[in-house]
Design an enzyme around this catalytic site. Structure first.
Site, PDB file in Angstrom:
ATOM      1  N   THR A  49      16.094  14.572 -20.859  1.00  0.00           N
ATOM      2  CA  THR A  49      15.300  13.366 -20.623  1.00  0.00           C
ATOM      3  C   THR A  49      15.932  12.601 -19.471  1.00  0.00           C
ATOM      4  OG1 THR A  49      16.538  11.823 -22.038  1.00  0.00           O
ATOM      5  CG2 THR A  49      14.940  13.275 -23.134  1.00  0.00           C
ATOM      6  N   CYS A  50      15.358  11.453 -19.124  1.00  0.00           N
ATOM      7  CA  CYS A  50      15.928  10.676 -18.021  1.00  0.00           C
ATOM      8  C   CYS A  50      17.286  10.091 -18.391  1.00  0.00           C
ATOM      9  CB  CYS A  50      14.974   9.573 -17.597  1.00  0.00           C
ATOM     10  SG  CYS A  50      14.519   8.444 -18.928  1.00  0.00           S
ATOM     11  N   ASN A  51      17.567   9.959 -19.688  1.00  0.00           N
ATOM     12  CA  ASN A  51      18.815   9.329 -20.124  1.00  0.00           C
ATOM     13  C   ASN A  51      19.849  10.285 -20.694  1.00  0.00           C
ATOM     14  OD1 ASN A  51      18.260   6.655 -19.426  1.00  0.00           O
ATOM     15  ND2 ASN A  51      17.038   6.347 -21.263  1.00  0.00           N
ATOM     16  N   SER A 109      20.361   5.889 -28.318  1.00  0.00           N
ATOM     17  CA  SER A 109      19.485   5.654 -27.173  1.00  0.00           C
ATOM     18  C   SER A 109      19.905   4.421 -26.390  1.00  0.00           C
ATOM     19  CB  SER A 109      18.033   5.484 -27.639  1.00  0.00           C
ATOM     20  OG  SER A 109      17.550   6.657 -28.236  1.00  0.00           O
ATOM     21  N   PRO A 115      11.133   4.812 -29.948  1.00  0.00           N
ATOM     22  CA  PRO A 115      10.535   5.944 -30.665  1.00  0.00           C
ATOM     23  C   PRO A 115      10.397   7.224 -29.854  1.00  0.00           C
ATOM     24  CG  PRO A 115       8.807   4.456 -29.924  1.00  0.00           C
ATOM     25  CD  PRO A 115      10.118   3.844 -29.485  1.00  0.00           C
ATOM     26  N   ALA A 190      -0.678  -6.859 -10.462  1.00  0.00           N
ATOM     27  CA  ALA A 190      -0.986  -5.455 -10.789  1.00  0.00           C
ATOM     28  C   ALA A 190       0.254  -4.579 -10.703  1.00  0.00           C
ATOM     29  CB  ALA A 190      -2.080  -4.932  -9.855  1.00  0.00           C
ATOM     30  N   GLY A 191       1.418  -5.192 -10.878  1.00  0.00           N
ATOM     31  CA  GLY A 191       2.666  -4.427 -10.825  1.00  0.00           C
ATOM     32  C   GLY A 191       2.961  -3.709 -12.128  1.00  0.00           C
ATOM     33  N   LYS A 192       4.173  -3.139 -12.195  1.00  0.00           N
ATOM     34  CA  LYS A 192       4.555  -2.335 -13.354  1.00  0.00           C
ATOM     35  C   LYS A 192       4.585  -3.163 -14.632  1.00  0.00           C
ATOM     36  CE  LYS A 192       5.822   1.614 -15.068  1.00  0.00           C
ATOM     37  NZ  LYS A 192       4.874   2.754 -15.077  1.00  0.00           N
ATOM     38  N   MET A 193       5.124  -4.378 -14.553  1.00  0.00           N
ATOM     39  CA  MET A 193       5.208  -5.218 -15.752  1.00  0.00           C
ATOM     40  C   MET A 193       3.820  -5.552 -16.279  1.00  0.00           C
ATOM     41  SD  MET A 193       8.364  -5.725 -16.584  1.00  0.00           S
ATOM     42  CE  MET A 193       8.712  -7.286 -17.331  1.00  0.00           C
TER      43      MET A 193
END
Length: 443
Positions: A49-51, A109, A115, A190-193
């Site tokens: 995964t990314c982490n 995590s 989840p 319209a950004g990620k947040m």
């Protein structure tokens, strides 16, 4: 057979190294089969995964298996082992099982209680199964890990408190309105947040979604994702009286909404409550609007305060979760010892029965005057004596899995009676199967 974990995570390696070591091959099954072809490795599974990047394996030679896996991870990604080694962690046996259970339960995590990791772990296991690199060890351990994770989520509050800005905003909105079903939402930006908040909000069965942005095309793109409607940025104040929830996150560099504007809008709404979420820095909404009745404004600091409170709650839940993990480890090892007890009991009974039969035949051979009824009586007597003598020790062995001293009892019986149940042949398959299970999982 020993269970191994070798890997690195956000705790031990920077993102630059995690990117390089990630297993994102077009042939993941081929990579898994290459792992199980390594000396001493009989089963393999990759969680990437990314982490975190972790290899789970079964090996009859833990030290040699770990060395092979470390070398493989370095060579497969074009790295020197010396570059990789300082960032790796290696676990075997009980420590490896504990690590797996903690990962599955999201106790390891970056975001405690998230989840996604459980789903990623299930996908990794499914790939190992379809690639034929999961065997007796992984096939027993992974379902137990999933069961442990389910207990943690069901029996603790580890996933019940929002720890992201976007989800904290939704949680606060629910506290204001109780039920978000049918509530209209306006998203300014319209950004990620904004996208994340919209995703969380649309999962609450909300009503109309209005989206505005300085670039209309971006507003249209976001609106299409969530079945909403884009409106020109210059006109959005005209639609505010329709919105129960307003979320702003733009780089406007100044206030988009003032107290005077909101006072007029709340009158138009006949004092129906408005929930305003301003996650922009600098802020888009005048903090003075909080003094207006039925207007509830939260900025990024308010949300971060909610998140910190929720994180404390998750940490409390994590303590209970750790206890559940230990219970599941004990349960797993109890089951493992019970597997060893079954063939041991069968082997002991067989050995004693062989002795009884041999000695009875000798005795009856010297007592030729006995009739058939007397001979049956002697047989019954010797069987009764054996059963009486064995009853108590066999009862203890049957409970071996429930007692921490079970392993000691089993080893004592093995040595005292010179038993080797794994190598003994039986007339049926069940004992052989149990013996194989024990051999596969002993660590």
């Amino acid at each position: 057979m020993n269970f191994l974990v070798i890997g690195l995570s956000h705790k031990t390696a920077p993102v630059e190294l995690r990117e390089r070591i990630s297993f994102s091959s077009d042939d993941p099954g081929g990579v898994l089969r290459a792992i199980t072809a390594l000396p001493g490795i009989s089963e393999g599974m990759i969680l990437s995964t990314c982490n975190r990047v972790e290899v789970y394996a079964a090996s009859g030679d833990p030290a040699g298996g770990c060395a092979c896996l470390q070398r493989f991870m370095a060579e497969h990604h074009g790295l020197d082992e010396a570059q990789l080694k300082p960032h790796l962690y290696i676990h075997s046996g009980r420590d490896a099982i504990r690590h797996l259970f903690r990962v599955a339960s999201s106790l390891d995590s970056m975001i405690l209680g998230e989840p996604q990791i459980l789903g990623q772990l299930k996908e990794a296991y499914n790939l190992a199964e379809s690639s034929c690199t999961a065997g007796p060890v992984l096939n027993r351990l992974l379902p137990r890990a999933f069961a442990a994770a389910k207990r943690v989520r069901n029996e603790t509050a580890i996933a019940q408190h929002a720890v992201s800005v976007s989800y904290a905003a939704v949680e606060l909105a629910r506290k204001i309105f109780g039920d978000l079903a049918g509530k209209s939402v306006m998203i300014v930006g319209a950004g990620k947040m904004c996208e994340l908040a919209a995703r969380h909000l649309t999962g609450q069965n909300i009503g109309e979604v209005l989206v505005t942005n300085r670039t209309l095309a971006r507003a249209q793109s976001l609106a299409e994702q969530f079945g909403g409607r884009a409106i020109p940025f210059a006109e959005f104040p005209l639609y505010l009286n329709q919105a129960d929830i307003v979320l702003t996150s733009t780089a406007a560099g100044g206030l988009l909404l003032t107290r005077a504007q909101l006072e007029q809008i709340i009158r138009q709404r006949k004092n129906r409550p408005m929930f305003l979420i301003d996650i922009a820095v600098p802020r888009n909404i005048d903090p003075e609007v909080n003094h207006i009745d039925n207007v509830y404004l939260y900025d990024i600091d308010d949300l971060n305060g909610v998140i910190e409170t929720n994180l404390r709650e998750r940490r409390k839940a994590a303590k209970k979760a750790e206890d559940i993990i230990e219970q599941e480890i004990v349960r797993f090892y109890s089951w493992l010892r019970s597997l060893e007890a079954t063939p041991m009991i069968v082997a002991l009974r067989r050995q004693v029965e062989d002795i009884r039969r041999t000695e009875t035949e000798k005795t009856l051979g010297s007592l030729q005057h006995l009739d058939a009824g007397d001979r049956r009586a002697v047989e019954a007597l010797t069987r009764a004596i054996v059963n009486k003598v064995l009853h108590s020790p066999l009862s203890v062995l049957k409970r071996a899995g429930d007692d921490i001293t079970g392993e000691i009892y089993l080893e004592a019986v093995r040595r005292l009676f010179d038993l080797n149940p794994d190598s003994q042949q039986t007339g049926g398959d069940s004992v052989e199967k149990d013996a194989d299970s024990k051999q596969d999982l002993t660590s």
